[in-house]
Design a protein around this motif. Structure first.
Motif, mmCIF file in Angstrom:
data_model
loop_
_atom_site.group_PDB
_atom_site.id
_atom_site.type_symbol
_atom_site.label_atom_id
_atom_site.label_comp_id
_atom_site.label_asym_id
_atom_site.label_seq_id
_atom_site.Cartn_x
_atom_site.Cartn_y
_atom_site.Cartn_z
ATOM 1 N N THR A 189 0.840 -1.212 0.000
ATOM 2 C CA THR A 189 0.000 0.000 0.000
ATOM 3 C C THR A 189 0.865 1.247 0.000
ATOM 4 O O THR A 189 0.594 2.211 -0.733
ATOM 5 N N LEU A 190 1.932 1.224 0.797
ATOM 6 C CA LEU A 190 2.832 2.381 0.867
ATOM 7 C C LEU A 190 3.495 2.633 -0.481
ATOM 8 O O LEU A 190 3.619 3.778 -0.924
ATOM 9 N N MET A 191 3.897 1.557 -1.140
ATOM 10 C CA MET A 191 4.517 1.673 -2.465
ATOM 11 C C MET A 191 3.552 2.333 -3.454
ATOM 12 O O MET A 191 3.934 3.227 -4.229
ATOM 13 N N ARG A 192 2.308 1.882 -3.433
ATOM 14 C CA ARG A 192 1.321 2.433 -4.363
ATOM 15 C C ARG A 192 1.047 3.911 -4.067
ATOM 16 O O ARG A 192 0.969 4.735 -4.979
ATOM 17 N N PRO A 250 4.385 -4.013 -10.967
ATOM 18 C CA PRO A 250 4.190 -5.118 -10.012
ATOM 19 C C PRO A 250 5.498 -5.723 -9.516
ATOM 20 O O PRO A 250 5.613 -6.099 -8.344
ATOM 21 N N ALA A 251 6.480 -5.832 -10.392
ATOM 22 C CA ALA A 251 7.757 -6.406 -9.972
ATOM 23 C C ALA A 251 8.443 -5.508 -8.947
ATOM 24 O O ALA A 251 9.059 -5.997 -7.985
ATOM 25 N N ASP A 252 8.336 -4.177 -9.127
ATOM 26 C CA ASP A 252 8.929 -3.254 -8.165
ATOM 27 C C ASP A 252 8.203 -3.322 -6.824
ATOM 28 O O ASP A 252 8.813 -3.150 -5.757
ATOM 29 N N VAL A 253 6.899 -3.549 -6.858
ATOM 30 C CA VAL A 253 6.128 -3.670 -5.622
ATOM 31 C C VAL A 253 6.630 -4.858 -4.807
ATOM 32 O O VAL A 253 6.854 -4.762 -3.593
ATOM 33 N N GLU A 254 6.814 -5.982 -5.468
ATOM 34 C CA GLU A 254 7.278 -7.175 -4.776
ATOM 35 C C GLU A 254 8.694 -6.988 -4.246
ATOM 36 O O GLU A 254 9.025 -7.439 -3.143
ATOM 37 N N ALA A 255 9.529 -6.322 -5.019
ATOM 38 C CA ALA A 255 10.901 -6.091 -4.569
ATOM 39 C C ALA A 255 10.926 -5.214 -3.322
ATOM 40 O O ALA A 255 11.689 -5.467 -2.381
ATOM 41 N N PHE A 256 10.088 -4.186 -3.309
ATOM 42 C CA PHE A 256 10.027 -3.301 -2.145
ATOM 43 C C PHE A 256 9.428 -4.022 -0.939
ATOM 44 O O PHE A 256 9.883 -3.852 0.201
ATOM 45 N N ASN A 298 16.121 -3.768 3.944
ATOM 46 C CA ASN A 298 16.945 -2.604 4.268
ATOM 47 C C ASN A 298 16.134 -1.620 5.114
ATOM 48 O O ASN A 298 15.022 -1.232 4.721
ATOM 49 N N PRO A 299 16.643 -1.176 6.285
ATOM 50 C CA PRO A 299 15.900 -0.217 7.119
ATOM 51 C C PRO A 299 15.589 1.098 6.401
ATOM 52 O O PRO A 299 14.657 1.805 6.766
ATOM 53 N N LYS A 300 16.391 1.409 5.371
ATOM 54 C CA LYS A 300 16.179 2.653 4.623
ATOM 55 C C LYS A 300 15.517 2.390 3.268
ATOM 56 O O LYS A 300 15.665 3.193 2.338
ATOM 57 N N ALA A 301 14.781 1.306 3.181
ATOM 58 C CA ALA A 301 14.147 0.949 1.907
ATOM 59 C C ALA A 301 13.186 2.040 1.447
ATOM 60 O O ALA A 301 13.145 2.393 0.253
ATOM 61 N N TYR A 302 12.420 2.590 2.383
ATOM 62 C CA TYR A 302 11.437 3.619 1.997
ATOM 63 C C TYR A 302 12.137 4.905 1.562
ATOM 64 O O TYR A 302 11.780 5.508 0.548
ATOM 65 N N GLU A 303 13.168 5.321 2.339
ATOM 66 C CA GLU A 303 13.907 6.528 1.967
ATOM 67 C C GLU A 303 14.558 6.355 0.595
ATOM 68 O O GLU A 303 14.565 7.285 -0.231
ATOM 69 N N ASN A 304 15.099 5.190 0.339
ATOM 70 C CA ASN A 304 15.727 4.938 -0.962
ATOM 71 C C ASN A 304 14.687 4.981 -2.089
ATOM 72 O O ASN A 304 14.975 5.475 -3.190
ATOM 73 N N LEU A 305 13.488 4.465 -1.799
ATOM 74 C CA LEU A 305 12.417 4.497 -2.806
ATOM 75 C C LEU A 305 12.037 5.942 -3.136
ATOM 76 O O LEU A 305 11.894 6.303 -4.316
ATOM 77 N N VAL A 306 11.876 6.772 -2.100
ATOM 78 C CA VAL A 306 11.495 8.174 -2.318
ATOM 79 C C VAL A 306 12.570 8.895 -3.124
ATOM 80 O O VAL A 306 12.272 9.641 -4.073
#
Length: 270
Positions: A187-190, A203-209, A214-222
């Motif tokens: 949901t956060l990814m979307r 969809p592939a990026d959603v599954e990867a995320f 990684n604790p900084k996965a969200y920061e890296n995504l942004v």
């Protein structure tokens, strides 16, 4: 009786200028030809249509009667004592302030006032702009208050991960509300994709995320999405729509605008 009738008939047949005098042209013509050019050159800059320096506007007859901070400009009961005559003669006031009018122009103004200060009916009157009120209340508007670091609210519980969350949580508590549960990874990814790019994620990026430990996965995504050209394309649309960007001249003359795309690309890259 016959003599009286003949006299009345002769009087009615007299030319108009014989009745009002050679020095009394039609009021509209006199104002337009003689008076208004003087007002346009010397007065309208400060007291013309939509302007009332000192609270005084002289674009209409009603405005003359109202006057400004010094009182009514025209006195219909005693035209010769009108304030506007005192001003142009430099008696009490001195108008225009950049120099006294030549006597020939003062004479035209005086004659106009003597004839009743007639101004033809206006159909283009603009309400004078009013200066904003400056006081303690208006000075306290947020746009005039210097930016400063606010104190972070002290809140109970461990909800939230940064100072912004503390402000949100404090406001929620003041209204006896509770925060929503944290969104799951998918949901956060979307949400962040739609916010920053206006597009759904792959969809592939959603599954990867979702499986990224990684604790900084969200920061890296942004950071990744902010560096994407799609971020510039999405948010530049708001500005381009505001300035009515188009690559042709619409339906009336549907010819292209050469090189206008350079402005579009400039906005996106910015």
């Amino acid at each position: 009786m016959r003599h009286i009738t003949c006299l009345l008939l002769a009087f009615c047949l007299l030319p108009f200028n014989c009745l009002v005098g050679e020095d009394s042209p039609p009021k509209d013509d006199f104002f337009t030809a003689e008076v208004e050019p003087i007002l346009q050159q010397h007065c309208y800059k400060c007291h013309g249509n939509g302007k009332d320096r000192g609270g005084f506007n002289l674009y209409t007859h009603q405005a003359l009667l109202k006057g400004g901070e010094s009182g009514p400009a025209f006195n219909p009961d005693s035209p010769e004592s009108s304030l506007i005559l005192e001003a142009v003669n430099y008696d009490s006031l001195e108008m225009p302030p950049d120099g006294k009018l030549p006597q020939v122009k003062i004479d035209v103004i005086a004659r106009w006032i003597k004839l009743g200060a007639h101004i033809p009916e206006r159909t283009d009157v603009i309400a004078p702009h009013k200066d904003p009120v400056v006081n303690d209340e208006t000075r306290s508007h947020w746009s005039f208050v210097p930016v400063k670091q606010p104190d972070v609210p002290q809140v109970a519980g461990d909800w939230g991960k940064n100072p912004i969350d503390a402000f949100v949580f404090s406001k929620l508590q003041s209204h006896e509300l509770s925060p929503s549960d944290s969104a799951d990874r998918r949901t956060l990814m979307r949400r962040v994709h739609y916010d920053l790019l206006g597009l759904p994620p792959d969809p592939a990026d959603v599954e990867a995320f979702a499986n990224d430990s990684n604790p900084k996965a969200y920061e890296n995504l942004v950071d990744k999405l902010l560096e994407s050209p799609h971020y510039g394309e999405h948010w530049s649309r708001y500005w381009l729509d505001l300035v009515r960007y188009a690559e042709s001249n619409s339906f009336e003359r549907d010819n292209p605008k050469p090189f206008v795309w350079k402005y579009r690309d400039y906005v996106i890259q910015s």
